[in-house]
Motif scaffolding. Sequence first.
Motif, mmCIF file in Angstrom:
data_model
loop_
_atom_site.group_PDB
_atom_site.id
_atom_site.type_symbol
_atom_site.label_atom_id
_atom_site.label_comp_id
_atom_site.label_asym_id
_atom_site.label_seq_id
_atom_site.Cartn_x
_atom_site.Cartn_y
_atom_site.Cartn_z
ATOM 1 N N GLY A 106 0.824 -1.201 0.000
ATOM 2 C CA GLY A 106 0.000 0.000 0.000
ATOM 3 C C GLY A 106 0.858 1.250 0.000
ATOM 4 N N GLY A 107 0.577 2.154 -0.925
ATOM 5 C CA GLY A 107 1.266 3.432 -0.960
ATOM 6 C C GLY A 107 2.497 3.506 -1.833
ATOM 7 N N GLU A 108 2.863 2.409 -2.505
ATOM 8 C CA GLU A 108 4.097 2.385 -3.283
ATOM 9 C C GLU A 108 3.972 3.121 -4.619
ATOM 10 N N VAL A 109 5.141 3.480 -5.151
ATOM 11 C CA VAL A 109 5.259 3.988 -6.510
ATOM 12 C C VAL A 109 5.846 2.864 -7.358
ATOM 13 N N ILE A 110 5.122 2.456 -8.398
ATOM 14 C CA ILE A 110 5.533 1.355 -9.256
ATOM 15 C C ILE A 110 5.712 1.885 -10.678
ATOM 16 N N ALA A 111 6.881 1.686 -11.251
ATOM 17 C CA ALA A 111 7.152 2.070 -12.642
ATOM 18 C C ALA A 111 7.122 0.825 -13.512
ATOM 19 N N VAL A 112 6.462 0.926 -14.652
ATOM 20 C CA VAL A 112 6.301 -0.220 -15.546
ATOM 21 C C VAL A 112 6.836 0.133 -16.925
ATOM 22 N N TRP A 113 7.836 -0.619 -17.366
ATOM 23 C CA TRP A 113 8.366 -0.465 -18.716
ATOM 24 C C TRP A 113 7.531 -1.307 -19.663
ATOM 25 N N GLY A 114 6.873 -0.665 -20.645
ATOM 26 C CA GLY A 114 6.043 -1.361 -21.616
ATOM 27 C C GLY A 114 4.573 -1.202 -21.313
ATOM 28 N N ALA A 115 3.861 -0.492 -22.201
ATOM 29 C CA ALA A 115 2.420 -0.308 -22.034
ATOM 30 C C ALA A 115 1.655 -1.148 -23.048
ATOM 31 N N ILE A 130 5.971 3.629 -18.916
ATOM 32 C CA ILE A 130 7.080 4.064 -19.766
ATOM 33 C C ILE A 130 6.972 3.345 -21.100
ATOM 34 N N ASP A 131 6.847 4.106 -22.173
ATOM 35 C CA ASP A 131 6.674 3.539 -23.510
ATOM 36 C C ASP A 131 7.043 4.622 -24.512
ATOM 37 N N ARG A 132 6.949 4.302 -25.806
ATOM 38 C CA ARG A 132 7.245 5.305 -26.831
ATOM 39 C C ARG A 132 6.081 5.545 -27.782
ATOM 40 N N PHE A 133 4.987 4.791 -27.597
ATOM 41 C CA PHE A 133 3.818 4.969 -28.452
ATOM 42 C C PHE A 133 2.757 5.736 -27.689
ATOM 43 N N ASP A 134 2.372 6.878 -28.248
ATOM 44 C CA ASP A 134 1.458 7.769 -27.541
ATOM 45 C C ASP A 134 0.119 7.099 -27.258
ATOM 46 N N TYR A 135 -0.404 6.315 -28.211
ATOM 47 C CA TYR A 135 -1.719 5.714 -28.003
ATOM 48 C C TYR A 135 -1.684 4.708 -26.852
ATOM 49 N N ARG A 136 -0.570 4.022 -26.654
ATOM 50 C CA ARG A 136 -0.476 3.085 -25.536
ATOM 51 C C ARG A 136 -0.361 3.834 -24.211
ATOM 52 N N LEU A 137 0.385 4.929 -24.206
ATOM 53 C CA LEU A 137 0.480 5.734 -22.991
ATOM 54 C C LEU A 137 -0.873 6.351 -22.652
ATOM 55 N N GLN A 138 -1.615 6.767 -23.669
ATOM 56 C CA GLN A 138 -2.954 7.309 -23.412
ATOM 57 C C GLN A 138 -3.859 6.252 -22.802
ATOM 58 N N LYS A 139 -3.759 5.013 -23.278
ATOM 59 C CA LYS A 139 -4.576 3.937 -22.701
ATOM 60 C C LYS A 139 -4.180 3.672 -21.250
ATOM 61 N N GLN A 195 3.678 -4.275 -36.147
ATOM 62 C CA GLN A 195 3.960 -2.938 -36.673
ATOM 63 C C GLN A 195 3.214 -1.834 -35.932
ATOM 64 N N LYS A 196 2.443 -2.190 -34.903
ATOM 65 C CA LYS A 196 1.656 -1.218 -34.128
ATOM 66 C C LYS A 196 0.740 -0.405 -35.039
ATOM 67 N N GLN A 197 0.141 -1.097 -36.010
ATOM 68 C CA GLN A 197 -0.761 -0.434 -36.943
ATOM 69 C C GLN A 197 -2.126 -0.218 -36.302
ATOM 70 N N ASP A 198 -2.794 0.839 -36.737
ATOM 71 C CA ASP A 198 -4.174 1.078 -36.316
ATOM 72 C C ASP A 198 -4.310 1.063 -34.794
ATOM 73 N N GLU A 199 -3.277 1.599 -34.105
ATOM 74 C CA GLU A 199 -3.273 1.681 -32.637
ATOM 75 C C GLU A 199 -3.561 0.328 -31.986
ATOM 76 N N CYS A 200 -2.871 -0.694 -32.469
ATOM 77 C CA CYS A 200 -3.106 -2.064 -31.991
ATOM 78 C C CYS A 200 -2.452 -2.281 -30.622
ATOM 79 N N THR A 201 -3.233 -2.815 -29.685
ATOM 80 C CA THR A 201 -2.686 -3.244 -28.404
ATOM 81 C C THR A 201 -2.823 -4.749 -28.189
ATOM 82 N N LYS A 202 -3.904 -5.339 -28.694
ATOM 83 C CA LYS A 202 -4.104 -6.785 -28.496
ATOM 84 C C LYS A 202 -5.055 -7.317 -29.554
#
Length: 390
Positions: free
Chosen positions: A185-194, A216-225, A378-385
């Motif tokens: 409870g109360g921790e700060v957790i950083a996650v590489w890869g959205a 932490i990521d480089r694709f804006d649509y994944r960070l927005q999600k 290729q991360k086309q069409d804002e693909c996440t899954k």
Amino acid sequence: MRANCWMGRTSVEVRDVPDPTILNERDAIVKITSTAICGSDLHLYDGFIPTMEKGDVLGHEFMGEVVEVGSGVGDLRPGDRVVVPFPIACGACNACAAGLYSVCENSNPNAGMAEKLWGYAGAGIFGYSHLTGGFAGGQAQYARVPFADVGPIKIENDLPDEKVLFLSDIFPTGFMGAEMCDITGGEVIAVWGAGPVGLLAMASARLLGAERVIAIDRFDYRLQKAAAEVGAETIDYEKVDVEEVLKDLTAGRGPDACIDAVGMEAHTDLAPLQLYDRAKQAVRAETDRGPALRQAITSCRNGGTVSVIGVYGGLMDKFPVGSWMNRGITMRTGQCHVQRYTRPLLDRIERGEIDPSFVISHRLPLEEAPRGYEIFKQKQDECTKVVLSA
């Protein structure tokens, strides 16, 4: 039956293959209703996991209806709806008795092959190379499920496939990644890869009581999600110095725990290091690119934890062992022990605490699996899954 088959590097085809049959009294045959393309499938697709053979059936995230069971499977009947964990576990060895299902001592018939690379073998895995048993995967119309009295979990309600499918892998994997951070409870957790696993690790960290989650990521649509779905603070590593921003966000202390949900094909904004890793990987002087893991280690607070759920296959260069050792960082990792988590996580889904389907962006028929792989890669069409219906 129809199945998605590995045909060589960056090549998959949906082909006719023989129907699976019962080979052991503890087998079941499952008619697949939903399956998915996993980020770790891309490691196979890109040719970074050894021992793949042309025609191998891919896929380790699947669910469906039991159509046949062996005489030793007492708790399943034809007609049962089940989700199948990706690690194949016997349920009786020392590892399974300890709940360490992904390192089952009996389910990988090619253990000797894995021992040459890793020292000891892990469990068999569906659709994930002959290094992990050569088992046909679940991107198909039917699958043979060994040790069916141990692995599959029955879905005895009317929840749609999409809400429970990810109990096969990415939800337990993300949850285990968060659990290994020892959140109280109360921790700060950083996650590489959205991506899907990272998003579910963030959601799981929230479920376990983390106060703040940083994506932490480089694709804006994944960070927005990540921001919209789990309330994460976000960092685009191509635009800022991640370590400096993490220090700023934590008053100079660093995150309490860092989760690497990226794995062997990580990228970095540092061009010389990216070129170095890609060149060594291309000539197989190293198998795994390590920017995410290196940065997770050097970014974590002193005495913190680095939780590694991104898949690594072999050898990595420039591992920051000095930072890890001198700053007292605990590293925890492993393929997910899915069978340990399916029941409690299904309970959370049924209670409405989480709906893992928020990671889905694309739904395709099995016949379009090759297109699904390219969209995802290729991360086309804002693909996440990508979820495939068989």
